[in-house]
Scaffold this motif. Sequence first.
Motif, mmCIF file in Angstrom:
data_model
loop_
_atom_site.group_PDB
_atom_site.id
_atom_site.type_symbol
_atom_site.label_atom_id
_atom_site.label_comp_id
_atom_site.label_asym_id
_atom_site.label_seq_id
_atom_site.Cartn_x
_atom_site.Cartn_y
_atom_site.Cartn_z
ATOM 1 N N ASP A 140 121.298 -33.200 0.536
ATOM 2 C CA ASP A 140 121.536 -33.142 1.975
ATOM 3 C C ASP A 140 121.144 -34.446 2.657
ATOM 4 O O ASP A 140 121.912 -35.000 3.433
ATOM 5 C CB ASP A 140 120.766 -31.968 2.596
ATOM 6 N N TYR A 141 119.951 -34.927 2.376
ATOM 7 C CA TYR A 141 119.547 -36.135 3.090
ATOM 8 C C TYR A 141 120.332 -37.361 2.631
ATOM 9 O O TYR A 141 120.614 -38.254 3.421
ATOM 10 C CB TYR A 141 118.034 -36.326 3.137
ATOM 11 N N LEU A 142 120.763 -37.402 1.378
ATOM 12 C CA LEU A 142 121.598 -38.518 0.937
ATOM 13 C C LEU A 142 122.975 -38.483 1.586
ATOM 14 O O LEU A 142 123.542 -39.521 1.937
ATOM 15 C CB LEU A 142 121.713 -38.525 -0.586
ATOM 16 N N ARG A 143 123.519 -37.298 1.781
ATOM 17 C CA ARG A 143 124.810 -37.188 2.466
ATOM 18 C C ARG A 143 124.695 -37.570 3.933
ATOM 19 O O ARG A 143 125.580 -38.221 4.481
ATOM 20 C CB ARG A 143 125.376 -35.781 2.318
ATOM 21 N N ILE A 144 123.610 -37.164 4.568
ATOM 22 C CA ILE A 144 123.417 -37.548 5.968
ATOM 23 C C ILE A 144 123.228 -39.059 6.074
ATOM 24 O O ILE A 144 123.772 -39.701 6.972
ATOM 25 C CB ILE A 144 122.241 -36.777 6.594
ATOM 26 N N ARG A 145 122.488 -39.634 5.159
ATOM 27 C CA ARG A 145 122.333 -41.096 5.149
ATOM 28 C C ARG A 145 123.686 -41.764 4.990
ATOM 29 O O ARG A 145 124.017 -42.728 5.683
ATOM 30 C CB ARG A 145 121.388 -41.546 4.045
ATOM 31 N N THR A 184 118.011 -40.899 13.297
ATOM 32 C CA THR A 184 117.067 -39.831 13.612
ATOM 33 C C THR A 184 117.361 -38.591 12.781
ATOM 34 O O THR A 184 116.443 -37.972 12.228
ATOM 35 C CB THR A 184 117.115 -39.486 15.108
ATOM 36 N N ASP A 185 118.633 -38.233 12.671
ATOM 37 C CA ASP A 185 119.014 -37.071 11.861
ATOM 38 C C ASP A 185 118.598 -37.276 10.406
ATOM 39 O O ASP A 185 118.004 -36.395 9.787
ATOM 40 C CB ASP A 185 120.528 -36.837 11.940
#
Length: 66
Positions: free
Chosen positions: A16-21, A49-50
């Motif tokens: 999830d955080y890699l996709r948001i990045r 921020t997200d």
Amino acid sequence: VVLGDVNGDGKINGTDYLRIRGAFLKTYSMSGEFLKAADVNGDGKINGTDYLRVRGHYLGTYNLYK
């Protein structure tokens, strides 16, 4: 929509955080419910921020649901 869960597996993890990045850096695109889940601060766009909030939640240093 579960805030931060951009792959729809019901939990917030490294994917999830890699996709948001990737969305923030414009190397990965999202739409629909996944885009809504990625916008954790609710400002209508995917930004640093997200990414930092989701990464912090995954690492245990920030609680998205507090």
